[in-house]
Each structure stands twice: as C-alpha cells, then as structure tokens.
Scaffold this motif. Structure first.
Motif, PDB file in Angstrom:
ATOM      1  N   VAL A 106      13.174  25.286  43.094  1.00  9.82           N
ATOM      2  CA  VAL A 106      12.406  24.847  41.741  1.00  9.82           C
ATOM      3  C   VAL A 106      11.543  23.653  42.304  1.00  9.82           C
ATOM      4  O   VAL A 106      11.063  22.813  41.508  1.00  9.82           O
ATOM      5  CB  VAL A 106      13.287  24.254  40.876  1.00  9.82           C
ATOM      6  N   GLY A 107      11.458  23.390  43.596  1.00 10.71           N
ATOM      7  CA  GLY A 107      10.461  22.567  44.165  1.00 10.71           C
ATOM      8  C   GLY A 107      10.914  21.298  44.280  1.00 10.71           C
ATOM      9  O   GLY A 107       9.976  20.323  44.296  1.00 10.71           O
ATOM     10  N   MET A 108      11.848  20.743  44.138  1.00  6.68           N
ATOM     11  CA  MET A 108      12.358  19.634  44.312  1.00  6.68           C
ATOM     12  C   MET A 108      12.778  19.013  45.692  1.00  6.68           C
ATOM     13  O   MET A 108      12.898  19.948  46.685  1.00  6.68           O
ATOM     14  CB  MET A 108      13.822  19.276  43.418  1.00  6.68           C
ATOM     15  N   PRO A 109      12.611  17.602  45.920  1.00  8.10           N
ATOM     16  CA  PRO A 109      12.968  17.273  47.221  1.00  8.10           C
ATOM     17  C   PRO A 109      14.317  17.672  47.707  1.00  8.10           C
ATOM     18  O   PRO A 109      15.461  17.529  46.927  1.00  8.10           O
ATOM     19  CB  PRO A 109      12.971  15.858  47.276  1.00  8.10           C
ATOM     20  N   HIS A 110      14.435  17.812  48.885  1.00 13.65           N
ATOM     21  CA  HIS A 110      15.844  18.358  49.338  1.00 13.65           C
ATOM     22  C   HIS A 110      15.911  18.190  50.838  1.00 13.65           C
ATOM     23  O   HIS A 110      14.925  17.879  51.478  1.00 13.65           O
ATOM     24  CB  HIS A 110      15.898  20.054  49.331  1.00 13.65           C
ATOM     25  N   ASP A 126      23.138  23.362  47.258  1.00 13.87           N
ATOM     26  CA  ASP A 126      22.409  22.209  46.544  1.00 13.87           C
ATOM     27  C   ASP A 126      21.083  22.301  47.215  1.00 13.87           C
ATOM     28  O   ASP A 126      20.026  22.169  46.385  1.00 13.87           O
ATOM     29  CB  ASP A 126      23.042  20.697  46.729  1.00 13.87           C
ATOM     30  N   ARG A 127      20.927  22.356  48.455  1.00 16.14           N
ATOM     31  CA  ARG A 127      19.686  22.245  49.013  1.00 16.14           C
ATOM     32  C   ARG A 127      18.787  23.608  48.510  1.00 16.14           C
ATOM     33  O   ARG A 127      17.437  23.451  48.398  1.00 16.14           O
ATOM     34  CB  ARG A 127      19.558  22.488  50.685  1.00 16.14           C
ATOM     35  N   ARG A 153      13.765   2.845  38.125  1.00 18.19           N
ATOM     36  CA  ARG A 153      14.885   3.619  38.580  1.00 18.19           C
ATOM     37  C   ARG A 153      16.062   3.762  37.764  1.00 18.19           C
ATOM     38  O   ARG A 153      16.961   4.522  37.728  1.00 18.19           O
ATOM     39  CB  ARG A 153      15.461   3.842  39.929  1.00 18.19           C
ATOM     40  N   ARG A 211      19.034  25.230  45.871  1.00 16.45           N
ATOM     41  CA  ARG A 211      18.808  24.971  44.272  1.00 16.45           C
ATOM     42  C   ARG A 211      17.617  24.359  44.342  1.00 16.45           C
ATOM     43  O   ARG A 211      16.497  24.552  43.390  1.00 16.45           O
ATOM     44  CB  ARG A 211      19.923  24.613  43.411  1.00 16.45           C
ATOM     45  N   ARG A 212      17.539  23.029  45.112  1.00  9.78           N
ATOM     46  CA  ARG A 212      16.288  22.334  44.894  1.00  9.78           C
ATOM     47  C   ARG A 212      15.022  22.886  45.573  1.00  9.78           C
ATOM     48  O   ARG A 212      13.924  22.650  44.826  1.00  9.78           O
ATOM     49  CB  ARG A 212      16.779  20.657  45.574  1.00  9.78           C
ATOM     50  N   LYS A 213      15.317  23.482  46.457  1.00  6.19           N
ATOM     51  CA  LYS A 213      14.103  24.163  47.003  1.00  6.19           C
ATOM     52  C   LYS A 213      13.648  25.254  46.167  1.00  6.19           C
ATOM     53  O   LYS A 213      12.489  25.268  46.255  1.00  6.19           O
ATOM     54  CB  LYS A 213      14.587  24.702  48.468  1.00  6.19           C
ATOM     55  N   ARG A 233      27.471  16.350  33.647  1.00  5.11           N
ATOM     56  CA  ARG A 233      26.214  15.773  33.181  1.00  5.11           C
ATOM     57  C   ARG A 233      26.108  15.112  31.716  1.00  5.11           C
ATOM     58  O   ARG A 233      25.183  13.919  31.766  1.00  5.11           O
ATOM     59  CB  ARG A 233      25.240  17.071  33.084  1.00  5.11           C
TER      60      ARG A 233
END
Length: 427
Positions: A234-238, A227-228, A426, A230-232, A293
């Motif tokens: 695409v530039g998402m918080p991880h 998960d880390r 949120r 994949r997020r990294k 999802r």
C-alpha cells in the motif's frame, strides 16, 4: 554485433574467479552495516519525536542486574534466574490484563481481589468439596471473566469512571473471598495436583528451551516479513529485509542465551512457557485484530471513537472482562507457587505491583500506547528488585522505596514523552 555478457568464469573456464568470490564477503558486511545504520537513524528520529519505546525500562533492568550482581555473585546464577522466571508469572499475567484497561485510559483497582476470589473459589471447590480439579479450574477462571464483565458493563453504561466501579469491586470481591473461605483461614492445595504443577513442573530436556527459542525467533521473523509486505503493497514506510534480519538475529541471541541459562538449572519452567504464550497471543489480539485496533482507538478519545461508529460499550465491557480473566488466571498461578490459599490472597502489594509493572514497562497512563510485552519488562524490573533484596538481605522498606522511585520515573518519562509527541503532532 554480439552484446557482451557477464562471465563469472576465468579465462580457462575453471569456475568463478577468486576476486569475485572475495568481493562478496565485504558486500555482505556492508549490507549488515547499512542495516544497522538504517535502524540507528530510525531510532534517533523516534527519540527526537519522544517515542522512547522500551529503551528506558531496558536500561533500568540492566542497571538493576549489574548492581545486584556486584553486591552478590549469585544473583545472575542459573538457579536464581530460573526462580525469577517463575516468580514473574502470577503478577505478570495480572499486569497483562491491566495493560488492556490502561490502553483505554482507565484503571482497574479490583484485579487483586479478583485473583484472590478465583483462587479461593478453586480451593473450596476442589479441596473442601471434592470437585475435579479441571472443573474447579474452569469455574474459577470463568468467575473472573464474569466479574470483569459485570464491572465493565456497569462502567460503560453508567459512564462512572472505571476506578470508582473497580474500587467498589475491590471491597466487594475481597469480602466475598473472605465469606467463601469462612473461618478455615488457609486451605492447602494438593502438591501433586494440576494447579500445583503449574509452577513446579520443568521440561528437563534441553531441546524444549532451545526449540522454544528457535520457534519464537522464527515467528518474529515471519510476522515482521508479513508486516513489511502489507506496508509495501500500500506504499507505506516499511523495514528492509536486512533490518528485519538484524532485529530477528538479535532477538534470537537473547532467546538462546536465556534457554542456555535455564537448561543449566532444571530446564524450561512450564509456568514461564504459559506466560510467554499468553503474552504473545494477547499481543496478536491487540496488534492484528479489529478488536485490538478498537481498543487503541478508544484510548485516543471516547467521543472520537463514538463518532467513528465504534461500539464503545462493547469494547469497554470486553476490556474489563479480559482484565478480570487474566486476574483470575494470575491468582491461580500465585496460589500454585505457595500451594495454598488464605485470607491474605490477593492482598498486600499485589495490586500495586500489577499496575506498576504495566506502567514501568511503558504503557501510558493517558491511554492509547503500550503492548502486552510492557507488562513483561515491568514485572521483570519489580521482581528483579525483590529477588536482589532477598539475596542481599536488604530490608523490604528499601525495596518499596526503589520500586516507588522507578514507578515515579516511569510516569515522568511517559508525561514528557507525550508532550514531545504533541509538539511533533504525533499525539
């Protein structure tokens, strides 16, 4: 001009210097401290935003265990905790199916009746008519799937609220169970049969429980790392690797302590192993698949899901089918626990406990928030209260009041959390 190079050897070339080796130890300690500080900061941000997660139910569970241990020192004994790990399975499996329905903002009132119907169908086929156990077992589970599919399709096509459709199902399937059982009343299962062994078989080898703990911790680390990554990408918080390591280490400690306690009695219960595998597998379905999802998206709003080209009817039908399937499987485990099926199967407080377990565990009644692990925490609280009441000879009426109070508190926390999330944009 010769550029300087870093040299870890001392002047005599004997090897790494003592000071360098000693400096690495404080650095490792500081790395762990930074990971904990980062986790604490992220946790505070979630609390301020109303994302309480599983914290409230964990605190309630700890409080319940502490109180009953003070009242009776046998509460946290290996024997009682081992029995508790088996007692949670039947209702817990039903609660996992309820989680799916709650995620789309609906509720299934027929799960108790479906569980009783599946158990009765198995008993009549196997005991009364001599059908092989494996075949009767498959037919019983498939019947739950079929009933859930029928209810889901009716709800999705007619757009009648699910609680109305399943309320009719509650009465219909309970009546069908009584008709199948006939005047016999109670059917005793073969105590040496396949179904009876579901809750009576234990892996007595200590390696089984410890192996499961190690595998579980390893899978959590791998999933978190993937998960880390994949997020990294695409530039998402991880999460950082240190934080993942600390979280996995904490989970490993809990898992190995649980394995140690179970091994001090009879070993790892087969029922508990099946329960954990089912919960973990369905958690992957919800978190890692397109279908999962879509379930969460549907919980965010049906109309928005339609405009996003989601196949709403298919997803709603599938959700009720999952609920029916899990209810049937849970009913078989409940029958296995007492090795019999009667006209009271699927009745009593089973429905209320299954729904309460999902809600107490943190699944939102408003849809769109919750996991299968919510059902595990919730049923642990409910069965811990029941076990503590039995050990301390407390009246059942008090158990109902305590469970009701915990359920009410969970709903209030859910409502307040949702308001806070709305205020922070949120929800």
């Amino acid at each position: 001009m010769v550029k300087g190079t870093r040299n870890t050897a001392d002047d005599t070339g004997a090897g790494p210097s003592t000071s360098t080796t000693q400096d690495r130890r404080p650095r490792r300690g500081r790395a762990v401290v930074r990971a904990l500080e980062g986790w604490a900061a992220a946790f505070r941000l979630k609390l301020n935003a109303g994302e309480l997660g599983s914290l409230p139910v964990v605190l309630v569970l700890v409080a319940v265990w502490v109180v009953f241990q003070i009242l009776n020192e046998n509460f946290l004994s290996p024997r009682n905790l081992s029995n508790l790990s088996v007692d949670i399975v039947g209702t817990g499996l039903i609660a996992v199916g309820v989680v799916f329905v709650l995620l789309i903002g609906q509720i299934d009132l027929s799960v108790g009746s479906i569980s009783g119907l599946a158990a009765a169908l198995f008993a009549v086929l196997n005991v009364n008519n001599g059908v092989p156990e494996w075949l009767a077992l498959i037919i019983a589970v498939v019947s739950g799937t079929a009933v859930g599919t029928i209810q889901g399709f009716s709800f999705a096509r007619t757009r009648v609220p699910a609680f109305v459709v399943t309320l009719a199902g509650l009465l219909t399937w309970n009546g069908l169970m009584l008709y199948i059982l006939g005047t016999s009343g109670t059917i005793n299962l073969d105590e040496n049969g396949l179904v009876a062994k579901l809750t009576s078989y234990y892996f007595t080898n200590d390696a089984a429980a410890y192996g499961l703990a190690a595998v579980g911790a390893g899978l959590v680390f791998i999933a978190s790392y993937q998960d880390r990554r994949r997020r990294k990408a695409v530039g998402m918080p991880h999460r950082s690797l240190r934080e993942i390591g600390v979280r996995t280490g904490g989970l490993a400690v809990v898992a190995f302590v649980a394995a140690f306690v179970l091994n001090r009695f009879q070993g790892l219960p087969l029922a508990f192993l099946i329960f954990l595998v089912a919960v973990a597998g369905l958690d992957v379905v919800l978190r890692r698949t397109r279908y999962g999802r879509q379930v969460y998206a549907l919980g965010g709003g049906v109309e928005a899901a339609r405009r996003a080209s989601l196949r709403v009817v298919r997803v709603q039908t599938a959700v009720l089918a999952v609920s029916g399937t899990m209810a049937a499987i849970g009913g078989l485990f409940l029958a296995s626990r007492i090795t019999s099926v009667s006209q009271a199967s699927g009745g009593g407080v089973l429905l209320l406990n299954a729904i309460a377990a999902a809600v107490i565990g943190g699944t939102s009644l408003f849809g769109g928030r919750g996991t299968t692990w919510s059902a595990v925490l919730g049923i642990l609280v409910i069965e811990s209260v029941a076990s503590g009441m039995a050990i301390t000879d407390t009246p059942v009426a008090v158990q109902f009041m305590i469970t009701g109070g915990v359920l009410f508190a969970a709903v209030v926390i859910d409502s307040l959390s949702r308001r806070t999330q709305e205020a922070h944009g949120r929800a």
